[in-house]
Scaffold this motif. Structure first.
Motif, PDB file in Angstrom:
ATOM      1  N   TYR A 129       0.774  -1.367  -0.129  1.00 65.36           N
ATOM      2  CA  TYR A 129      -0.203  -0.006  -0.298  1.00 65.36           C
ATOM      3  C   TYR A 129       0.740   1.213   0.105  1.00 65.36           C
ATOM      4  O   TYR A 129       1.572   1.455   0.929  1.00 65.36           O
ATOM      5  CB  TYR A 129      -0.912  -0.063   1.302  1.00 65.36           C
ATOM      6  N   LEU A 135      -8.383  -0.768   0.591  1.00 62.98           N
ATOM      7  CA  LEU A 135      -8.869  -2.049  -0.077  1.00 62.98           C
ATOM      8  C   LEU A 135     -10.395  -2.050   0.362  1.00 62.98           C
ATOM      9  O   LEU A 135     -10.618  -1.967   1.466  1.00 62.98           O
ATOM     10  CB  LEU A 135      -8.162  -3.148   0.527  1.00 62.98           C
ATOM     11  N   HIS A 138     -14.532  -6.270   1.707  1.00 67.31           N
ATOM     12  CA  HIS A 138     -14.719  -7.608   1.015  1.00 67.31           C
ATOM     13  C   HIS A 138     -14.880  -8.937   1.782  1.00 67.31           C
ATOM     14  O   HIS A 138     -14.376  -8.677   3.028  1.00 67.31           O
ATOM     15  CB  HIS A 138     -13.518  -7.824   0.107  1.00 67.31           C
ATOM     16  N   ASP A 140     -13.173 -12.734   2.161  1.00 65.56           N
ATOM     17  CA  ASP A 140     -12.071 -13.847   1.705  1.00 65.56           C
ATOM     18  C   ASP A 140     -12.968 -15.081   1.498  1.00 65.56           C
ATOM     19  O   ASP A 140     -13.274 -15.952   2.339  1.00 65.56           O
ATOM     20  CB  ASP A 140     -10.935 -13.955   2.497  1.00 65.56           C
ATOM     21  N   ILE A 150      -7.411 -17.462   8.944  1.00 70.46           N
ATOM     22  CA  ILE A 150      -6.510 -16.495   8.268  1.00 70.46           C
ATOM     23  C   ILE A 150      -5.663 -15.710   9.195  1.00 70.46           C
ATOM     24  O   ILE A 150      -6.069 -15.401  10.076  1.00 70.46           O
ATOM     25  CB  ILE A 150      -7.373 -15.495   7.271  1.00 70.46           C
ATOM     26  N   SER A 152      -2.746 -12.598   9.300  1.00 62.48           N
ATOM     27  CA  SER A 152      -2.692 -11.311   8.499  1.00 62.48           C
ATOM     28  C   SER A 152      -1.456 -10.503   9.246  1.00 62.48           C
ATOM     29  O   SER A 152      -1.668 -10.100  10.704  1.00 62.48           O
ATOM     30  CB  SER A 152      -3.934 -10.534   8.338  1.00 62.48           C
ATOM     31  N   TRP A 185      -8.060 -14.675  12.243  1.00 54.64           N
ATOM     32  CA  TRP A 185      -9.461 -14.938  12.110  1.00 54.64           C
ATOM     33  C   TRP A 185      -9.975 -16.026  11.724  1.00 54.64           C
ATOM     34  O   TRP A 185      -9.531 -16.666  10.552  1.00 54.64           O
ATOM     35  CB  TRP A 185     -10.395 -13.696  11.996  1.00 54.64           C
ATOM     36  N   HIS A 194     -14.203  -6.997   5.422  1.00 48.50           N
ATOM     37  CA  HIS A 194     -13.384  -6.263   5.972  1.00 48.50           C
ATOM     38  C   HIS A 194     -12.554  -5.525   4.943  1.00 48.50           C
ATOM     39  O   HIS A 194     -12.955  -5.860   3.704  1.00 48.50           O
ATOM     40  CB  HIS A 194     -12.311  -7.323   6.606  1.00 48.50           C
ATOM     41  N   ILE A 196      -9.420  -2.051   4.201  1.00 48.38           N
ATOM     42  CA  ILE A 196      -8.466  -1.133   4.631  1.00 48.38           C
ATOM     43  C   ILE A 196      -8.829   0.223   4.158  1.00 48.38           C
ATOM     44  O   ILE A 196      -8.968   0.478   3.103  1.00 48.38           O
ATOM     45  CB  ILE A 196      -7.037  -1.716   4.264  1.00 48.38           C
ATOM     46  N   ARG A 211       3.037   0.495   3.093  1.00 45.69           N
ATOM     47  CA  ARG A 211       2.699  -0.417   4.378  1.00 45.69           C
ATOM     48  C   ARG A 211       2.816  -1.852   3.653  1.00 45.69           C
ATOM     49  O   ARG A 211       2.382  -1.972   2.364  1.00 45.69           O
ATOM     50  CB  ARG A 211       1.465  -0.243   4.845  1.00 45.69           C
ATOM     51  N   ASN A 213       1.449  -6.074   3.603  1.00 42.19           N
ATOM     52  CA  ASN A 213       0.471  -7.045   4.494  1.00 42.19           C
ATOM     53  C   ASN A 213       0.844  -8.349   3.876  1.00 42.19           C
ATOM     54  O   ASN A 213       0.828  -8.548   2.848  1.00 42.19           O
ATOM     55  CB  ASN A 213      -0.777  -6.550   4.387  1.00 42.19           C
TER      56      ASN A 213
HETATM   57  C1  MD6 Z   1      -4.766  -5.964   4.804  1.00 42.59           C
HETATM   58  N1  MD6 Z   1      -6.088  -7.708   4.567  1.00 42.59           N
HETATM   59  O1  MD6 Z   1      -4.545  -5.989   5.920  1.00 42.59           O
HETATM   60  C2  MD6 Z   1      -5.633  -6.532   4.039  1.00 42.59           C
HETATM   61  N2  MD6 Z   1      -8.036 -10.494   4.828  1.00 42.59           N
HETATM   62  O2  MD6 Z   1      -3.994  -5.260   4.016  1.00 42.59           O
HETATM   63  C3  MD6 Z   1      -7.110  -8.281   4.377  1.00 42.59           C
HETATM   64  O3  MD6 Z   1      -7.752  -8.501   3.389  1.00 42.59           O
HETATM   65  C4  MD6 Z   1      -7.265  -9.416   5.299  1.00 42.59           C
HETATM   66  O4  MD6 Z   1      -6.208  -8.860   7.049  1.00 42.59           O
HETATM   67  C5  MD6 Z   1      -8.559 -11.711   5.615  1.00 42.59           C
HETATM   68  C6  MD6 Z   1      -7.944 -11.565   6.802  1.00 42.59           C
HETATM   69  C7  MD6 Z   1      -7.063 -10.538   7.376  1.00 42.59           C
HETATM   70  C8  MD6 Z   1      -6.805  -9.479   6.571  1.00 42.59           C
END
Ligand code: MD6
Ligand code: FE
Length: 220
Positions: A129, A135, A138, A140, A150, A152, A185, A194, A196, A211, A213
């Protein structure tokens, strides 16, 4: 000695857990002790001759503002043909770079700290980013199975994480994700919406004006 040589102790001893909801936790600073090693791997994986960052196009023909790459057996991609996981990087036609052992170990330890045992990710999406990129909300849901959590990992500039419920219309929490933070999670929250919020301008001592991720999943 690389700092990941004492990974289990480092990571578990320093865990501060915050609940984000049911079966969703924030492990503050969980990856901090290995931050430089993670960033070096990201640089290697995304080198011009490996799997460079690229802005993918959604099936609706929208170019994503976040730049992406992958490592692991499977990589998440989007193009005119849809959202999916592939074994090869469409840019190079080669397999995605191997997932570094320290990535897999971090994801496994974080999942365990959050109450999900035996997590063995086969996919790691790497997001980059710049200020202003975001973001949108959405779920997943391109993975073959939703029983795994997941994990992150946030590195570099801080971001505001939007964490909603099982429907797009549900109210979202706003959570600051800082360098070294890990979110895990799964379970009943696995399909929660979720996103950003647009990244604020800034400079981080290790990443500059960006940033990163890492999102670990069991995709196949
Ligand atoms: C982000 N993360 O943190 C984008 N998806 O840049 C996600 O879309 C995400 O952080 C599923 C679980 C955790 C996440
Ligand atoms: Fe996501």
């Amino acid at each position: 000695m690389k700092r990941s040589d004492n990974l289990p102790e480092n990571l578990l001893a320093l865990t501060v857990k915050e609940s984000l909801g049911e079966e969703a936790v924030l492990l503050r600073g969980f990856a901090l002790s290995i931050d430089e090693e993670l960033l070096q791997h990201i640089a290697d994986i995304t080198a011009e001759t490996s799997a460079p960052f690229r802005q993918m196009v959604t099936p609706g023909d929208h170019t994503m503002s976040v730049a992406m790459s992958n490592c692991g057996n499977l990589g998440w991609v989007t193009d005119a043909n849809g959202y999916r996981y592939t074994r090869e990087d469409p840019l190079s036609g080669r397999a995605w770079p191997k997932m570094p052992a320290v990535f897999e170990q971090l994801a496994n330890r974080a999942a365990t700290a959050a109450g999900f045992n035996d997590f063995k990710p086969d996919a790691c999406l790497i997001n980059k980013y710049k200020p202003g990129t975001r973001l949108t909300l959405h779920q997943d849901k391109n993975e073959a199975c939703f029983s795994a959590p997941i994990v992150s990992v946030s590195l570099g500039l801080p971001a505001t994480f939007l964490f909603g419920g099982s429907e797009r219309s549900h109210k979202q929490k706003r959570i600051a994700l800082l360098h070294g933070d890990v979110v895990v999670w799964g379970g009943v929250s696995r399909l929660n919406y979720h996103g950003i919020a647009p990244l604020k301008a800034g400079v981080h001592p290790l990443t500059g004006a960006c940033r990163y991720n890492l999102t670990f999943r069991l995709a196949g």
